[in-house]
Structure formats: structure tokens, C-alpha cells
Write an enzyme that holds these catalytic residues in place. Sequence first.
Site, short mmCIF file in Angstrom:
data_model
loop_
_atom_site.label_atom_id
_atom_site.label_comp_id
_atom_site.label_asym_id
_atom_site.label_seq_id
_atom_site.Cartn_x
_atom_site.Cartn_y
_atom_site.Cartn_z
CG HIS A 38 30.74 36.79 44.27
ND1 HIS A 38 32.00 36.51 44.75
CD2 HIS A 38 30.92 37.62 43.22
CE1 HIS A 38 32.90 37.17 44.02
NE2 HIS A 38 32.26 37.85 43.09
CE LYS A 49 35.18 35.09 41.63
NZ LYS A 49 34.59 35.99 40.66
CB SER A 108 31.91 41.00 43.23
OG SER A 108 32.06 42.18 42.50
C1 LIG Z 1 35.23 36.69 39.56
C2 LIG Z 1 34.09 37.22 38.76
C3 LIG Z 1 34.02 37.00 37.39
C4 LIG Z 1 35.16 36.42 36.62
O1 LIG Z 1 35.22 35.04 36.76
P1 LIG Z 1 36.61 34.30 36.56
O2 LIG Z 1 36.24 32.87 36.44
O3 LIG Z 1 37.41 34.62 37.77
O4 LIG Z 1 37.21 34.85 35.31
C5 LIG Z 1 32.88 37.40 36.73
N1 LIG Z 1 31.88 38.02 37.36
C6 LIG Z 1 31.93 38.29 38.68
C7 LIG Z 1 30.78 38.98 39.34
C8 LIG Z 1 33.05 37.91 39.42
O5 LIG Z 1 33.12 38.19 40.71
#
Ligand SMILES: *Cc1c(COP(=O)(O)O)cnc(C)c1O
Length: 395
Positions: A210, A245, A182
Site C-alpha cells: 500500500h 494496487k 492495509s
Molecule cells: C493485497 C496485499 C497482498 C497480496 O497481493 P496480491 O498481488 O493482491 O496477491 C500482500 N500484502 C499486502 C499487505 C496486501 O495488502
Amino acid sequence: MPDPSHVFSAALADLESRGIRRRRRASTQQRDAVRWAVDGTTRLGFASNDYLGLAQHPALIEAAREAALALGVGATASPLISGHSAAHEALEEELARFVGLPRAMYFYAGYAANVGAIPALVERGDALISDALNHACLIDGARLSRAELKVYAHNDLAALERALVDTRGARRRLVIADAVFSMDGDLAPLPEMLALCERHDAWLMVDDAHGFGVLGEGGRGSLSHWGLRAGAMPDRLIYMATLGKAAGVAGAFIAAAEPVIEWLLQRARTYFFATGAPPMVAQTVRASLRVIESEGWRRERLAVLREHLSMGLAALPWQAPRTCTAIQPVVIGDNASAMSVMAGLEARGLWVPAIRPPTVPDGTARLRISLSAAHEDRDVDALLAALAELSRPAQ
Ligand SMILES: *Cc1c(COP(=O)(O)O)cnc(C)c1O
């Protein structure tokens, strides 16, 4: 009596003095998906994970409106009581088909998915093998599980294999890794990792927060990127991706073999001790899947913007490793310098977050530029021009 909250004020002052106190911004995304109203001004943003620009997509907004009118706004209970609707059920079937795995389970957040699933999959007597740069929620899930934890150097397959050999005595082994890291935007070598897991009889769980929507054919994510297709998926693979995302909405899912998902339904505490995501959210995610698949031009735009950005960054004095995702790190170094570049960008109407330890290793404070398919070429030009100015030593 001294004010009992003094201990917290002192701890906050300590964070402040080390340059790691965090602050939120009340911001409003504009309809163009890349500008944000913040502190009374409008800024061009490279800060969100809305990689495809879908959070403001008219088809998704319409789906949400219609679903609210038809289904109401709340899930009413945990999914194991009355909180699992026909909309959730349909979404899960579509998600499983989308990524090519037998069954999927929808969670209200990615954090909850990882923190719930990992302790359900492994426990005391088992071993977890984790990449050093994994996201915090994989680490939190690992801690809660009480399985023995082995951390291997980032993307180091030899170190991963050593960890697999060292944990031979464990009852069950689970390797966990981000599919796209990330804060760096680089990829885990999934085919080689799967081969090691096959050889050592371990499970592999990947977090594609991502990659989903961004990588692979039709935006199907990292599995598709690496050529893993429906019908040929290894049984020992557990896939997780988030839907807040690139998908632009909210929630997350885990997809795997049928018995794995049925087991998570029995044991993932974050799933059944929490109210489900509203059915209108599930309906909106369904609309998002259709857009992700049909609007391939959004991924093509990302590729063009990425190339443009990366060429421009090559002329600057900072380290900016190329990626094939929407995430572009620019490593500045110490916290104060990273904060000062961020502030300089802000003064020029740009919003790019500086990411500091403990989110990234000490000494690698960075800008995390995230691109969106909704950015224009001139948006990237504006960012590059501002960075060029800030990279010159002060007169
Ligand atoms: C954002 C993220 C999460 C968490 O997901 P949410 O739906 O925002 O709680 C989990 N793993 C990674 C790698 C992330 O970037």
C-alpha cells in the site's frame, strides 16, 4: 444418507448468524476509475486499491493492447521453463532501479510472493518475528516456513526488541512487517526497525503493497519515504511490493541483494510451480512505472483529498485516525453497526467496504475508505454528507 454438503451449509449458516459471511459483487469499473456498475446501478466507489487511478489509464491500456498484439496473451509455462520473457527481464531491471535495490524478481501475485519467499528464507531452527497486524499472506508464509513464530504488538519497538533478544538462539531471524498496514493505513517505523535488525543481526522483510506508488519521491514507496536511497540500502533488507494496487495492473516483486534474489529463484515454490504472469502484463507494468514517476500530480491530488476527507471525518462521532496514505479507516465497532452504515451508504449510491473480523481485531469493525487520485472534491463531499446523515441517531 443425509446430503454430505450439509456440514458446509451448517457452517455457512453459522457465519451468517455471526455477521461474518462474506459476499462478492460482480462489478465493473468505469473509465473515470471511481464509478462502478454494480447490481444494475452506478455507484461512487471508495473500495478499490487503485489509488492513483491507473487501472483505467489510457497509456496503460494502450501498452496492454500493443503487448497483446506483439507478444500474445499467455506466459506458456513456469518462469524457470519458458515463462520468463524478455519483457519480464526488462521489468525486473526497471523495478530494481526504481526502488534502489540491486535485483528484483517479479511474481504473478503478491500473495504468491510472500507465501513463496518466507519459507525460502527461513525454516525449522530459524525464527520469524511478525507484527500483530500483518497481512494474512505474511502469516500464511510464516506458517508454511515452520520457523518459530514470535508476534509483537503492533509497531511496538520495545516488544520487537524483546522478541529479537528472546530468539537469540535461532540460526537465522527474519522480521516481517507491512510497511503500510492495509486496514489502518499507518506506517511501520522502518529506520528504527532496521537499526534493531542491524544490532541483533536479523533480516528485515517489508511488504509495501500500500506504499508503492503512493509514498516516496516519484512514488518509489516506503523506502524512499523514509529516506533509504539507492547505494545506501542495508544488505539485510528484503523489499516486497505489489503491482495490482497503486500500479493498477497485476503481480508483485521482491527486491533485495543479488544472492537473496538468486536464492529465491532456487527455492520459492510459488514462483516455479506456477505459470508466470503473461508478458503483456509485464509490459503493462513497465508502462505503469513510467506513469507513476512522471505524473506526480496524482500523489498531490491524493494529499489534497486526504486532507479534505480527514477534516470532514473529524466532525463525526467515529474514530478515524489520520494517515499519510490513501487508506482511511473509520472504526464503527460491532459488526452489525458497521454493516448497517455500509448499507446506508449503498442506499445513497456509495460503495465503501465494511471490514470485519477476522480481517481486523474483534470489536473494531470499520469502514475502509480508500481514496483515488481520480476522485473529485465533490466525491469526497458526497461521502462526508452521507456519513453525517448516517451518524445521527434514528428518529
Ligand atoms: C493485497 C496485499 C497482498 C497480496 O497481493 P496480491 O498481488 O493482491 O496477491 C500482500 N500484502 C499486502 C499487505 C496486501 O495488502
